[in-house]
Design a protein around this motif. Structure first.
Motif, PDB file in Angstrom:
ATOM      1  N   GLY A  54       0.818  -1.206   0.000  1.00 15.03           N
ATOM      2  CA  GLY A  54       0.000   0.000   0.000  1.00 15.03           C
ATOM      3  C   GLY A  54       0.855   1.260   0.000  1.00 15.03           C
ATOM      4  O   GLY A  54       2.042   1.229   0.347  1.00 15.03           O
ATOM      5  N   ASN A  55       0.247   2.355  -0.376  1.00 14.23           N
ATOM      6  CA  ASN A  55       0.971   3.624  -0.487  1.00 14.23           C
ATOM      7  C   ASN A  55       1.626   4.060   0.815  1.00 14.23           C
ATOM      8  O   ASN A  55       2.765   4.524   0.822  1.00 14.23           O
ATOM      9  CB  ASN A  55       0.046   4.728  -0.982  1.00 14.23           C
ATOM     10  N   GLY A  56       0.901   3.964   1.933  1.00 14.96           N
ATOM     11  CA  GLY A  56       1.449   4.411   3.215  1.00 14.96           C
ATOM     12  C   GLY A  56       2.683   3.631   3.623  1.00 14.96           C
ATOM     13  O   GLY A  56       3.694   4.203   4.046  1.00 14.96           O
ATOM     14  N   ARG A  57       2.614   2.313   3.494  1.00 16.48           N
ATOM     15  CA  ARG A  57       3.785   1.491   3.832  1.00 16.48           C
ATOM     16  C   ARG A  57       4.916   1.751   2.849  1.00 16.48           C
ATOM     17  O   ARG A  57       6.073   1.877   3.237  1.00 16.48           O
ATOM     18  CB  ARG A  57       3.437   0.006   3.844  1.00 16.48           C
ATOM     19  N   ALA A  58       4.593   1.857   1.580  1.00 13.15           N
ATOM     20  CA  ALA A  58       5.628   2.091   0.571  1.00 13.15           C
ATOM     21  C   ALA A  58       6.366   3.400   0.836  1.00 13.15           C
ATOM     22  O   ALA A  58       7.600   3.454   0.764  1.00 13.15           O
ATOM     23  CB  ALA A  58       5.015   2.091  -0.824  1.00 13.15           C
ATOM     24  N   MET A  59       5.617   4.457   1.145  1.00 12.37           N
ATOM     25  CA  MET A  59       6.267   5.742   1.439  1.00 12.37           C
ATOM     26  C   MET A  59       7.142   5.628   2.673  1.00 12.37           C
ATOM     27  O   MET A  59       8.285   6.106   2.688  1.00 12.37           O
ATOM     28  CB  MET A  59       5.218   6.840   1.648  1.00 12.37           C
ATOM     29  N   SER A  60       6.613   5.011   3.718  1.00 16.67           N
ATOM     30  CA  SER A  60       7.359   4.880   4.969  1.00 16.67           C
ATOM     31  C   SER A  60       8.679   4.152   4.755  1.00 16.67           C
ATOM     32  O   SER A  60       9.739   4.592   5.209  1.00 16.67           O
ATOM     33  CB  SER A  60       6.524   4.124   6.009  1.00 16.67           C
ATOM     34  N   VAL A  61       8.616   3.028   4.056  1.00 14.35           N
ATOM     35  CA  VAL A  61       9.811   2.226   3.809  1.00 14.35           C
ATOM     36  C   VAL A  61      10.794   2.991   2.926  1.00 14.35           C
ATOM     37  O   VAL A  61      12.003   3.021   3.205  1.00 14.35           O
ATOM     38  CB  VAL A  61       9.427   0.865   3.185  1.00 14.35           C
ATOM     39  N   LEU A  62      10.310   3.620   1.876  1.00 11.05           N
ATOM     40  CA  LEU A  62      11.203   4.371   0.988  1.00 11.05           C
ATOM     41  C   LEU A  62      11.866   5.534   1.718  1.00 11.05           C
ATOM     42  O   LEU A  62      13.073   5.754   1.586  1.00 11.05           O
ATOM     43  CB  LEU A  62      10.450   4.876  -0.235  1.00 11.05           C
ATOM     44  N   PHE A  63      11.099   6.276   2.521  1.00 12.55           N
ATOM     45  CA  PHE A  63      11.680   7.386   3.283  1.00 12.55           C
ATOM     46  C   PHE A  63      12.784   6.872   4.196  1.00 12.55           C
ATOM     47  O   PHE A  63      13.853   7.479   4.301  1.00 12.55           O
ATOM     48  CB  PHE A  63      10.614   8.108   4.113  1.00 12.55           C
ATOM     49  N   ALA A  64      12.523   5.749   4.878  1.00  8.53           N
ATOM     50  CA  ALA A  64      13.527   5.175   5.780  1.00  8.53           C
ATOM     51  C   ALA A  64      14.746   4.690   5.005  1.00  8.53           C
ATOM     52  O   ALA A  64      15.881   4.884   5.440  1.00  8.53           O
ATOM     53  CB  ALA A  64      12.911   4.042   6.590  1.00  8.53           C
ATOM     54  N   ARG A  65      14.516   4.069   3.861  1.00 10.25           N
ATOM     55  CA  ARG A  65      15.650   3.608   3.046  1.00 10.25           C
ATOM     56  C   ARG A  65      16.531   4.771   2.606  1.00 10.25           C
ATOM     57  O   ARG A  65      17.727   4.602   2.387  1.00 10.25           O
ATOM     58  CB  ARG A  65      15.147   2.862   1.809  1.00 10.25           C
ATOM     59  N   GLU A  66      15.929   5.931   2.477  1.00 11.60           N
ATOM     60  CA  GLU A  66      16.691   7.117   2.072  1.00 11.60           C
ATOM     61  C   GLU A  66      17.256   7.876   3.265  1.00 11.60           C
ATOM     62  O   GLU A  66      17.798   8.962   3.117  1.00 11.60           O
ATOM     63  CB  GLU A  66      15.826   8.032   1.211  1.00 11.60           C
ATOM     64  N   GLY A  67      17.123   7.303   4.479  1.00 14.54           N
ATOM     65  CA  GLY A  67      17.794   7.860   5.645  1.00 14.54           C
ATOM     66  C   GLY A  67      16.935   8.592   6.649  1.00 14.54           C
ATOM     67  O   GLY A  67      17.442   9.050   7.675  1.00 14.54           O
ATOM     68  N   ALA A  68      15.636   8.723   6.387  1.00 14.36           N
ATOM     69  CA  ALA A  68      14.757   9.432   7.329  1.00 14.36           C
ATOM     70  C   ALA A  68      14.391   8.534   8.504  1.00 14.36           C
ATOM     71  O   ALA A  68      14.377   7.307   8.394  1.00 14.36           O
ATOM     72  CB  ALA A  68      13.481   9.883   6.624  1.00 14.36           C
ATOM     73  N   THR A  69      14.097   9.164   9.628  1.00 14.02           N
ATOM     74  CA  THR A  69      13.454   8.480  10.744  1.00 14.02           C
ATOM     75  C   THR A  69      11.964   8.716  10.556  1.00 14.02           C
ATOM     76  O   THR A  69      11.540   9.853  10.315  1.00 14.02           O
ATOM     77  CB  THR A  69      13.923   9.038  12.094  1.00 14.02           C
ATOM     78  N   VAL A  70      11.171   7.650  10.653  1.00 11.25           N
ATOM     79  CA  VAL A  70       9.762   7.724  10.292  1.00 11.25           C
ATOM     80  C   VAL A  70       8.861   7.404  11.482  1.00 11.25           C
ATOM     81  O   VAL A  70       9.028   6.382  12.140  1.00 11.25           O
ATOM     82  CB  VAL A  70       9.440   6.754   9.128  1.00 11.25           C
ATOM     83  N   ALA A  71       7.905   8.296  11.719  1.00 15.44           N
ATOM     84  CA  ALA A  71       6.831   8.035  12.679  1.00 15.44           C
ATOM     85  C   ALA A  71       5.667   7.476  11.874  1.00 15.44           C
ATOM     86  O   ALA A  71       5.126   8.153  10.998  1.00 15.44           O
ATOM     87  CB  ALA A  71       6.420   9.317  13.391  1.00 15.44           C
ATOM     88  N   CYS A  72       5.313   6.236  12.130  1.00 12.77           N
ATOM     89  CA  CYS A  72       4.265   5.540  11.377  1.00 12.77           C
ATOM     90  C   CYS A  72       2.947   5.629  12.137  1.00 12.77           C
ATOM     91  O   CYS A  72       2.729   4.903  13.109  1.00 12.77           O
ATOM     92  CB  CYS A  72       4.647   4.083  11.166  1.00 12.77           C
ATOM     93  N   ILE A  73       2.080   6.523  11.702  1.00  7.46           N
ATOM     94  CA  ILE A  73       0.785   6.704  12.349  1.00  7.46           C
ATOM     95  C   ILE A  73      -0.267   5.895  11.603  1.00  7.46           C
ATOM     96  O   ILE A  73      -0.344   5.948  10.375  1.00  7.46           O
ATOM     97  CB  ILE A  73       0.369   8.192  12.373  1.00  7.46           C
TER      98      ILE A  73
END
Length: 137
Positions: A54-73
């Motif tokens: 899904g879009n939300g998981r895909a964005m979260s994973v991609l952001f993290a792969r690019e070095g971001a720390t992600v808050a998953c709400i």
């Protein structure tokens, strides 16, 4: 004019996707040090042998792969935690915050909690829909 018909070629859906979208690209660190909230970061259970992401998981994973720390709400604790597990299993940084954003009074406190835990906030990705239960025509 030719009347010869040809069978359509088999289409490989992944042929039109970029390596990043397939999770095969090397990180470029484009979001290194960034702190991002993704609302709707969970993934609903889909009855499928090979379910799409899904879009939300895909964005979260991609952001993290690019070095971001992600808050998953997400409203669904298990779904949000599964996204966090995927991110952390790949060496990324993430945590879950469980909130029903249909309750407007819960949004502000969630953003404040996440921003505090992240040590600031650089971005928001709002990937959420609120349904009234009506079917499509």
């Amino acid at each position: 004019m030719s009347t010869t018909t040809h069978a359509p070629k088999q289409i490989d859906p992944s042929a039109s996707l970029h390596a990043e979208a397939l999770g095969r690209a090397k990180s470029h660190g484009r979001l290194a040090g960034r702190r991002i909230i993704v609302v709707g970061a969970g993934q609903r259970t889909i009855v499928d042998e090979d379910p799409p992401v899904g879009n939300g998981r895909a964005m979260s994973v991609l952001f993290a792969r690019e070095g971001a720390t992600v808050a998953c709400i997400d409203v669904n604790k298990e779904a949000a935690e599964d996204t966090v597990k995927q991110i952390t299993s790949e060496g990324g940084k993430a945590f879950a915050d469980i909130v029903d954003v249909a309750d407007a009074s819960a949004i502000g406190p969630s953003v404040e909690r996440c921003a505090k835990k992240l040590g600031g906030l650089d971005g928001l990705a709002l990937n959420v829909g609120i349904s009234s239960g009506l079917s499509l025509p």
